[in-house]
Write an enzyme that holds these catalytic residues in place. Structure first.
Site, PDB file in Angstrom:
ATOM      1  N   ASP A 136       9.083   3.846   2.724  1.00 31.81           N
ATOM      2  CA  ASP A 136      10.155   4.685   2.181  1.00 31.81           C
ATOM      3  C   ASP A 136       9.590   5.679   1.163  1.00 31.81           C
ATOM      4  O   ASP A 136       9.909   6.860   1.177  1.00 31.81           O
ATOM      5  CB  ASP A 136      11.218   3.791   1.513  1.00 31.81           C
ATOM      6  CG  ASP A 136      11.541   2.602   2.400  1.00 31.81           C
ATOM      7  OD1 ASP A 136      12.496   2.689   3.170  1.00 31.81           O
ATOM      8  OD2 ASP A 136      10.797   1.594   2.357  1.00 31.81           O
ATOM      9  N   GLU A 187       0.831  -1.231   0.000  1.00 26.56           N
ATOM     10  CA  GLU A 187       0.000   0.000   0.000  1.00 26.56           C
ATOM     11  C   GLU A 187       0.854   1.264   0.000  1.00 26.56           C
ATOM     12  O   GLU A 187       0.521   2.256   0.644  1.00 26.56           O
ATOM     13  CB  GLU A 187      -0.972   0.002   1.183  1.00 26.56           C
ATOM     14  CG  GLU A 187      -2.390  -0.347   0.750  1.00 26.56           C
ATOM     15  CD  GLU A 187      -3.469   0.266   1.621  1.00 26.56           C
ATOM     16  OE1 GLU A 187      -3.180   0.695   2.743  1.00 26.56           O
ATOM     17  OE2 GLU A 187      -4.616   0.312   1.151  1.00 26.56           O
ATOM     18  N   GLN A 228      17.694  12.462  -0.564  1.00 27.45           N
ATOM     19  CA  GLN A 228      16.831  11.598   0.235  1.00 27.45           C
ATOM     20  C   GLN A 228      17.269  11.496   1.689  1.00 27.45           C
ATOM     21  O   GLN A 228      16.442  11.273   2.568  1.00 27.45           O
ATOM     22  CB  GLN A 228      16.721  10.213  -0.410  1.00 27.45           C
ATOM     23  CG  GLN A 228      16.063  10.298  -1.779  1.00 27.45           C
ATOM     24  CD  GLN A 228      15.571   8.970  -2.306  1.00 27.45           C
ATOM     25  OE1 GLN A 228      15.769   7.922  -1.711  1.00 27.45           O
ATOM     26  NE2 GLN A 228      14.918   9.031  -3.452  1.00 27.45           N
TER      27      GLN A 228
HETATM   28  S1  MYA Z   1      -1.601  -1.996  -3.816  1.00 22.56           S
HETATM   29  C1  MYA Z   1      -0.222  -1.182  -4.511  1.00 22.56           C
HETATM   30  C2  MYA Z   1       0.180   0.001  -3.741  1.00 22.56           C
HETATM   31  N1  MYA Z   1       1.024   0.816  -4.538  1.00 22.56           N
HETATM   32  C3  MYA Z   1       1.313   2.042  -4.159  1.00 22.56           C
HETATM   33  O1  MYA Z   1       0.885   2.516  -3.121  1.00 22.56           O
HETATM   34  C4  MYA Z   1       2.159   2.834  -5.091  1.00 22.56           C
HETATM   35  C5  MYA Z   1       2.996   3.863  -4.396  1.00 22.56           C
HETATM   36  N2  MYA Z   1       3.341   4.912  -5.306  1.00 22.56           N
HETATM   37  C6  MYA Z   1       2.713   6.123  -5.292  1.00 22.56           C
HETATM   38  O2  MYA Z   1       1.863   6.364  -4.467  1.00 22.56           O
HETATM   39  C7  MYA Z   1       3.079   7.138  -6.368  1.00 22.56           C
HETATM   40  O3  MYA Z   1       3.568   6.496  -7.502  1.00 22.56           O
HETATM   41  C8  MYA Z   1       4.080   8.195  -5.878  1.00 22.56           C
HETATM   42  C9  MYA Z   1       4.075   9.355  -6.906  1.00 22.56           C
HETATM   43  C10 MYA Z   1       3.614   8.823  -4.579  1.00 22.56           C
HETATM   44  C11 MYA Z   1       5.454   7.571  -5.693  1.00 22.56           C
HETATM   45  N3  MYA Z   1      -2.451  11.615  -3.686  1.00 22.56           N
HETATM   46  O4  MYA Z   1       4.946  13.141 -10.356  1.00 22.56           O
HETATM   47  P1  MYA Z   1       4.283  12.562  -9.161  1.00 22.56           P
HETATM   48  C12 MYA Z   1      -0.159  13.599  -7.706  1.00 22.56           C
HETATM   49  C13 MYA Z   1      -2.854  12.595  -4.504  1.00 22.56           C
HETATM   50  O5  MYA Z   1       4.955  12.765  -7.862  1.00 22.56           O
HETATM   51  P2  MYA Z   1       5.001   9.816  -9.392  1.00 22.56           P
HETATM   52  C14 MYA Z   1      -1.036  -2.882  -2.487  1.00 22.56           C
HETATM   53  O6  MYA Z   1       0.071  -2.733  -2.052  1.00 22.56           O
HETATM   54  C15 MYA Z   1       0.924  14.648  -7.658  1.00 22.56           C
HETATM   55  O7  MYA Z   1       0.623  15.702  -6.792  1.00 22.56           O
HETATM   56  N4  MYA Z   1      -2.137  13.017  -5.526  1.00 22.56           N
HETATM   57  O8  MYA Z   1       3.997  11.003  -9.327  1.00 22.56           O
HETATM   58  C16 MYA Z   1      -2.006  -3.879  -1.923  1.00 22.56           C
HETATM   59  C17 MYA Z   1       0.913  15.082  -9.099  1.00 22.56           C
HETATM   60  O9  MYA Z   1      -0.232  15.875  -9.327  1.00 22.56           O
HETATM   61  P3  MYA Z   1      -0.162  17.178 -10.274  1.00 22.56           P
HETATM   62  C18 MYA Z   1      -0.960  12.429  -5.720  1.00 22.56           C
HETATM   63  O10 MYA Z   1       6.412  10.287  -9.316  1.00 22.56           O
HETATM   64  C19 MYA Z   1      -1.975  -3.853  -0.442  1.00 22.56           C
HETATM   65  C20 MYA Z   1       0.696  13.779  -9.847  1.00 22.56           C
HETATM   66  O11 MYA Z   1       0.023  12.935  -8.924  1.00 22.56           O
HETATM   67  C21 MYA Z   1      -0.480  11.385  -4.901  1.00 22.56           C
HETATM   68  O12 MYA Z   1       4.609   9.000 -10.536  1.00 22.56           O
HETATM   69  C22 MYA Z   1      -3.121  -4.597   0.158  1.00 22.56           C
HETATM   70  C23 MYA Z   1       1.989  13.117 -10.270  1.00 22.56           C
HETATM   71  O13 MYA Z   1       2.835  13.107  -9.133  1.00 22.56           O
HETATM   72  C24 MYA Z   1      -1.286  11.003  -3.845  1.00 22.56           C
HETATM   73  N5  MYA Z   1      -0.954  10.011  -3.007  1.00 22.56           N
HETATM   74  O14 MYA Z   1       4.690   8.950  -8.056  1.00 22.56           O
HETATM   75  C25 MYA Z   1      -3.593  -3.786   1.309  1.00 22.56           C
HETATM   76  N6  MYA Z   1       0.731  10.993  -5.350  1.00 22.56           N
HETATM   77  O15 MYA Z   1       0.481  16.735 -11.566  1.00 22.56           O
HETATM   78  C26 MYA Z   1      -4.886  -4.257   1.834  1.00 22.56           C
HETATM   79  C27 MYA Z   1       1.000  11.753  -6.413  1.00 22.56           C
HETATM   80  O16 MYA Z   1      -1.558  17.643 -10.417  1.00 22.56           O
HETATM   81  C28 MYA Z   1      -5.532  -3.180   2.642  1.00 22.56           C
HETATM   82  N7  MYA Z   1      -0.025  12.618  -6.625  1.00 22.56           N
HETATM   83  O17 MYA Z   1       0.704  18.135  -9.515  1.00 22.56           O
HETATM   84  C29 MYA Z   1      -5.323  -3.362   4.104  1.00 22.56           C
HETATM   85  C30 MYA Z   1      -6.207  -2.452   4.892  1.00 22.56           C
HETATM   86  C31 MYA Z   1      -6.070  -2.668   6.360  1.00 22.56           C
HETATM   87  C32 MYA Z   1      -6.764  -3.924   6.858  1.00 22.56           C
HETATM   88  C33 MYA Z   1      -8.252  -3.814   6.781  1.00 22.56           C
HETATM   89  C34 MYA Z   1      -8.960  -4.975   7.535  1.00 22.56           C
HETATM   90  C35 MYA Z   1     -10.387  -4.992   7.168  1.00 22.56           C
END
Ligand code: MYA
Length: 632
Positions: free
Chosen positions: A443, A439, A539
């Site tokens: 890092d 999620e 970083q």
């Molecule tokens: S699912 C897979 C999870 N994967 C991830 O979380 C991927 C992580 N990577 C990223 O989040 C992004 O690629 C990052 C940005 C942050 C690295 N909110 O040029 P940019 C906007 C809003 O920086 P990048 C799994 O694991 C940014 O402002 N906007 O983008 C299953 C910009 O906007 P603009 C955001 O360098 C787990 C544009 O996007 C955000 O490509 C199972 C581009 O930005 C953001 N966060 O990378 C879990 N980030 O152009 C189960 C960027 O307008 C659940 N932007 O200025 C468990 C629950 C608990 C239990 C429950 C029990 C019931």
């Protein structure tokens, strides 16, 4: 004659040129291209209510943190009470976490029971067959799940926290009417983003969907890895590149698009269940798309909007991890305390020893902070806030690291018994490890927090620079800033003060947070002046800034919660005040240290050493086993 202070201010904005373009992010090669893209965009002038964003400008924005949110009506509270006990009883009496772990499976009667309880569709509106919980209610229920079985929690979470969350958040009325009843009634959902080339870099999706000439459907090809529920889901939220015409240039470019994909469309298959270290009973599998035909109406959130949809879903679900892991910490600490209060060594129970007391106290504080984060963020979300992205990221990072620590120290207190399978904590430790990775790895989320905040601070400074081009029209802004700097320079400035919002017993702690915020704003300016847009590459520094943001936000959150408890005279008030005071004291010291490290030359030199050591080791292909002091 111009004073030194005014001179500094007048020349200051020229330096801001160096950092006004701080935009993107994370890895150098991508950064340049993204900066170009951002330069053509309007500067983000929007003010935000986010506490975390504002500390990057040295400001305390209290709207979202005081008073502590209590968003439940009496009806909602009653409903929640009616749900918590049955869910807890179900997990105590029907589910068997040890068996689930041993068999890497969940018994059919457990899955069936969870469907009947409505545990798979907690936030789906009643009209579509769900429990209609808001975020706060969901967080509380998830806490119960996390107390008992994280593997089952992942099956539930992958289904509703991310699997079909996109349909809830951005689905059309038709999509909601078609799919929400199904995911509430026996059909599992999954979120399919990750690919071999697309982990942290969520935009690097390779799967592709091509629109048919008549526009009625898309043909999807590609594959995904490590998809939770991937082998059991019928309904998937899939992210794929779609070639699209840029309306401005006419150029054809790939843009990530989200789709609702049914297994029943044909061409969707999955690999065998992955063999994992923990959360073994949850299903994780590869998913393959071979010419899957998707109707055009199954685009989710608009063609080309997939990256935003993915971020929206992930941001929206992250607080749930704090809920679940708060429950896990309660369970681990219970075992440790049972042992510590009965185990006699050297003539007394081991909870009498300072070493154990410190561990137990910290367990309690970490759980308290984590749970407070969950209720703060879910409460903000329930009140309609849209400014919670950094806070949600912090809650995920903090919860996963705290739960790991609490579990590890529980094992330490339990001693040899903690290492034995039968005690049941080693399983929790294995289950917990992935929470710091999935999620959004901790890092990458730390960098996300630091860089997004810096971008916000930079946009303010860009405003200032613009104001200088037309001073007559912007006197208010210029004089406001000049006054701020002048008082700072002659030592007359006072840190942001919000003591009036906390209980009197917490005023001193609030003072510490105020000082941290003031120091934070100054540090951001200093590092921006020093590094300009090159800060995206730093970083070592970004991580310290992120840690200071985490410490500062968690402090204000517990100050708010403990003040509420004290003002309401809750029976727990005294204990809560103690924990809040202790937490703020620890966090403020860490923050002062981290901010000092971020600014100081001495540490720049230390970072260079880390870098060189790492380069040496990597060039060597690892730590050289031949490097021994005795030469053999
Ligand atoms: S699912 C897979 C999870 N994967 C991830 O979380 C991927 C992580 N990577 C990223 O989040 C992004 O690629 C990052 C940005 C942050 C690295 N909110 O040029 P940019 C906007 C809003 O920086 P990048 C799994 O694991 C940014 O402002 N906007 O983008 C299953 C910009 O906007 P603009 C955001 O360098 C787990 C544009 O996007 C955000 O490509 C199972 C581009 O930005 C953001 N966060 O990378 C879990 N980030 O152009 C189960 C960027 O307008 C659940 N932007 O200025 C468990 C629950 C608990 C239990 C429950 C029990 C019931």
């Amino acid at each position: 004659m111009m004073s030194t202070v005014s001179k500094a201010f007048v020349t200051g904005p020229k330096n801001y040129n160096k950092f006004i373009n701080i935009t993107s992010r994370y890895y150098g090669a991508q950064a340049a291209a993204k900066v170009q893209k951002k330069e053509s965009k309007e500067t983000n002038k929007k003010e935000t209510k986010s506490f975390v964003m504002n500390i990057f400008r040295g400001q305390v924005q209290t709207d979202q943190v005081f008073p502590f949110p209590s968003p439940l009506s009496q009806d909602q509270l009653d409903t929640l009470k009616m749900l918590v006990d049955p869910v807890d009883k179900f997990f105590t009496e029907v589910n068997d976490p040890v068996k689930n772990d041993d068999t890497s499976d969940i018994e059919e009667k457990v899955k069936q029971g969870l469907w009947e309880l409505g545990a798979f569709s907690m936030q789906v509106p009643e009209e579509f067959g769900g429990l209609n919980c808001n975020n706060t209610q969901y967080g509380r229920l998830v806490e119960v799940v996390g107390k008992h079985d994280l593997g089952v929690g992942i099956m539930l979470g992958s289904h509703q926290s991310i699997g079909f969350k996109g349909i809830l958040l951005v689905g059309t009325p038709e999509q909601k009417a078609k799919y929400l009843p199904r995911v509430s009634n026996g059909e599992y959902a999954a979120f399919a983003l990750t690919e071999p080339s697309c982990g942290s870099d969520a935009g690097a999706v390779k799967s592709r969907a091509i629109k048919s000439a008549d526009g009625t459907h898309y043909i999807l090809n590609g594959s995904k890895i490590w998809i939770s529920n991937g082998g059991i889901a019928d309904i998937f939220t899939v992210f794929a590149q779609v070639p699209m015409k840029d309306p401005e240039t006419g150029e054809i470019k790939d843009k990530v698009t989200a789709f609702i994909v049914e297994r029943g469309f044909g061409g969707l298959t999955n690999g065998p269940p992955e063999r994992k270290m923990g959360i073994k009973c949850s299903n994780t599998a590869e998913v393959y798309f071979d010419n899957v035909k998707i109707p055009a109406e199954n685009v989710l959130g608009g063609e080309g909007q997939g990256f935003k949809v993915a971020m929206n879903i992930l941001n929206n679900g992250r607080f749930g991890m704090a809920g679940a892991l708060s429950g896990t910490m309660i369970a681990c600490a219970k075992k440790a305390v049972e042992h510590a209060t009965t185990r006699v060594q050297f003539g007394k129970t081991i909870n009498e020893f300072g070493g154990v007391q410190e561990k137990i106290a910290r367990m309690a504080m970490l759980q308290y902070v984590t749970q407070s984060l969950m209720y703060m963020i879910s409460g903000n979300m329930d009140s309609g806030s849209q400014d919670y992205h950094l806070e949600a990221a912090i809650s995920k990072v903090f919860a996963s690291e705290s739960a790991w620590w609490v579990c590890d120290e529980s094992i330490q207190i339990l001693g040899g018994m903690g290492f034995m399978k039968d005690t049941g904590v080693e399983r929790v430790m294995r289950d917990l490890r992935i929470f710091r990775i999935f999620e959004g790895t901790n890092d990458i989320l730390r960098l996300f927090v630091a860089l997004t905040g810096i971008q916000y601070a930079g946009s303010h400074l860009k405003e200032l620079q613009k104001a200088f081009k037309n001073p007559a029209a912007n006197l208010g802004l210029i004089f406001g800033e000049a006054a701020k700097r002048a008082t700072k320079a002659v030592g007359l400035s006072t840190p942001p003060n919000f003591s009036h919002l906390v209980h009197p017993n917490l005023a001193e702690s609030a003072g510490l947070v105020g000082k941290s915020v003031e120091n934070y704003g100054q540090t951001i300016e200093a590092v921006l002046i020093k590094y300009g847009k090159g800060i995206v590459e730093e970083q070592f520094i970004l991580n310290r800034l992120a840690q200071a943001a985490i410490d500062t936000y968690t402090s204000v959150v517990v100050l708010s919660r403990a003040s509420r408890a004290a003002n309401l005279n809750l029976p727990t008030a005294e204990h809560e005040i103690l924990m809040a005071q202790a937490w703020c004291q620890e966090a403020a010291s860490r923050t002062a240290y981290n901010l000092k490290v971020a600014k100081s030359e001495k540490y720049t030199d230390l970072f260079k050493k880390y870098k060189k050591i790492s380069q040496n080791v990597c060039e060597n292909g690892g730590i050289n086993p031949a490097d021994t002091p005795l030469g053999f």
